[in-house]
Design an enzyme around this catalytic site. Structure first.
Site, mmCIF file in Angstrom:
data_model
loop_
_atom_site.group_PDB
_atom_site.id
_atom_site.type_symbol
_atom_site.label_atom_id
_atom_site.label_comp_id
_atom_site.label_asym_id
_atom_site.label_seq_id
_atom_site.Cartn_x
_atom_site.Cartn_y
_atom_site.Cartn_z
ATOM 1 N N ASP A 58 0.770 10.688 -4.645
ATOM 2 C CA ASP A 58 1.840 9.988 -3.908
ATOM 3 C C ASP A 58 2.014 10.569 -2.505
ATOM 4 O O ASP A 58 3.137 10.893 -2.083
ATOM 5 C CB ASP A 58 3.163 10.097 -4.666
ATOM 6 N N ASN A 198 7.511 -3.359 -16.197
ATOM 7 C CA ASN A 198 7.896 -1.958 -16.002
ATOM 8 C C ASN A 198 8.656 -1.748 -14.707
ATOM 9 O O ASN A 198 9.640 -1.001 -14.674
ATOM 10 C CB ASN A 198 6.657 -1.075 -16.031
ATOM 11 N N GLU A 235 4.949 -0.808 -7.561
ATOM 12 C CA GLU A 235 5.668 0.403 -7.181
ATOM 13 C C GLU A 235 5.100 0.933 -5.859
ATOM 14 O O GLU A 235 4.201 0.352 -5.258
ATOM 15 C CB GLU A 235 5.542 1.471 -8.274
ATOM 16 N N HIS A 299 -0.518 4.350 -4.084
ATOM 17 C CA HIS A 299 0.727 4.999 -3.641
ATOM 18 C C HIS A 299 0.544 5.554 -2.234
ATOM 19 O O HIS A 299 0.596 6.757 -1.990
ATOM 20 C CB HIS A 299 1.190 6.093 -4.586
#
Length: 472
Positions: A58, A198, A235, A299
């Site tokens: 990340d 999710n 995400e 990410h």
């Protein structure tokens, strides 16, 4: 040292390689009044160290603030927030890392610590990160740290500002912030009640760096096949504003080799809180690549190179595909950087997660703007404004005798091969030399000084006179 002794390419991983004068033919051997030689490293403009930082998932690299880049990312133990700084992107690799916050021994925020990001807002430093409870590690929420000290590397300045209060008290992570047209926004991922996925990606306007001002707008939810492999996940949002548009990248699917990146686009003048302002690209824009040996890229964040204009894609990826156990606990998601390119229509070109090697260049036909050498399978051709970026990227690999070979970036086992007038990609490389000339370079075989690369009817072939190429 004369700049003409600088190799236009470089050995794998080198930023610039100094070779004997034989490495580059002089202008007298090519065309008179040749342009000054610029190294491939200067052209590429981004470090080629692989990885840039090991075992940091990340990854986030700030813009250069007061002459310094700052790097942070998730540590494998998921127990603290770390930060390092350097005046150059390359310097982040060996920069001293400082722990600026450690989770408490128990209770709230005593569980996972994920995905920190550093932002400078209104004269203070803020770190957005994800944390969970020690007794319920999946009670995951976004939090903010604040420091009013000038140096964000000083742990003494940091304190917990608090949890970001969201519309729903549910699984939420990966908060990031950006300012656009006088407004500050928060982006994050969350599991919205009554939606059977999710996580989806949301946006809201902010009242201050830790408080929302508006209701959330859901921008994307995982519905496409590439977004629901292993888990139904959207995400890790990140934003880049360029060319009159707001580009929002996000990551999808499980954190193994299925992990990949998607893209949303809005007009820079649009209402960013209106879901109809955004267009979702139908296909992933950055995926695992077996040829370059990079798996699970995603990410991401964005920064700008030292030249102040080259956009840089920051992301993590593993260098192996098969994982033992839960991918979440595999420590080898490494932080990597590579150059982000732009299509003439103003949209980003991500290409492939590049493998090991030196600086990367594209060969543009000087007399045909935005026409690049690219390969279609093993055929070597040229095409106007191609979107398959990886097929237009090459490395000039130096040999000990001063010659070079040309290696494909998205097919690194293949090299430019010259057989008579035929030019293809094979596993057998043909040594070449580059000759500086006015407006670029010509490329000739090392064995035959009278045999040059020549573009004819959209195909790269050879002839006794060469096409002039510009490197970008």
């Amino acid at each position: 040292m004369n700049r003409r002794t600088l190799l236009l390419g470089g050995a794998a991983g080198a930023l610039a390689t100094v070779l004997p004068a034989a490495a580059l033919l002089s202008a007298a051997e090519g065309a008179p009044h040749a342009d000054p030689v610029v190294s491939d490293a200067e052209i590429y403009g981004v470090p080629t160290t692989q990885p840039l930082v090991s075992q940091r998932a990340d990854p986030f690299i700030s813009e250069r603030i007061n002459g310094k880049y700052y790097f942070t990312g998730s540590v494998p133990s998921y127990d603290r927030v770390v930060l390092r700084g350097s005046t150059t992107l390359a310097g982040l690799t060996d920069a001293t890392e400082t722990t600026i916050w450690t989770r408490p021994a128990g209770g709230k925020m005593g569980g996972f610590v994920w995905a920190p990001e550093l932002h400078r807002i209104d004269g203070k430093w803020y770190i957005y990160f994800t944390s969970s409870d020690a007794d319920d590690i999946w009670h995951i929420r976004p939090f903010v740290l604040e420091s009013s000290l000038a140096d964000p590397l000083d742990p003494a300045g940091w304190s917990v500002k608090g949890e970001i209060a969201l519309e729903w008290d549910s699984f939420a992570l990966d908060a990031t912030t950006f300012s656009h047209r006088g407004k500050r926004y928060l982006l994050w991922a969350q599991s919205e009640p009554e939606i059977a996925v999710n996580s989806s990606v949301y946006i809201a306007e902010m009242a201050n760096p830790w408080t929302l001002k508006s209701k959330p707008t859901r921008l994307t939810t995982p519905t496409k096949s590439w977004e629901i492999q292993g888990y139904k996940v959207n995400e890790g949002p990140a934003v880049l504003v360029r060319n009159g548009r707001v580009f929002l990248t996000y990551s999808a699917s499980a954190t193994d080799a299925n992990y990949c990146m998607g893209l949303l686009t809005a007009s820079a003048s649009a209402n960013l809180l209106d879901r109809d302002s955004w267009t979702k690209s139908p296909d992933p824009i950055f995926v695992s690549n077996d040829e370059t040996k990079r798996w699970g890229p995603g990410h991401n964040s964005f920064t700008v190179a030292e030249d102040g204009k080259t956009d840089v894609l920051v992301y993590h990826a593993r260098d192996y595909k098969q994982i033992t156990g839960d991918p979440l606990y595999d420590p080898n998601r490494h932080a990597r950087v590579q150059k982000l390119y732009w299509h003439p229509d103003g949209t980003p070109l991500f290409g492939v997660p590049v493998g090991d090697g030196g600086p990367i260049v594209r060969l543009n036909v000087r007399d045909s703007r935005n026409t690049f050498v690219h390969h279609a399978g093993t055929a070597v051709q040229v095409a106007p404004a191609p979107r398959d970026l990886g097929a237009t990227q090459f490395r000039f690999v130096a040999a000990a005798d001063g010659t070079e070979t040309i290696q494909s970036v998205d097919q690194p086992s293949l090299f430019l091969t010259i057989n008579g007038t035929a030019v293809t990609l094979t596993a057998t490389a043909t040594p070449i030399r580059r000759i500086p000339t006015r407006g670029g370079i010509t490329i000739r075989t090392a064995a035959d000084p009278a045999r040059f690369l020549k573009v004819t009817a959209g195909t790269v072939t050879t002839a006794t006179s060469g096409t002039v190429f510009q490197l970008s």
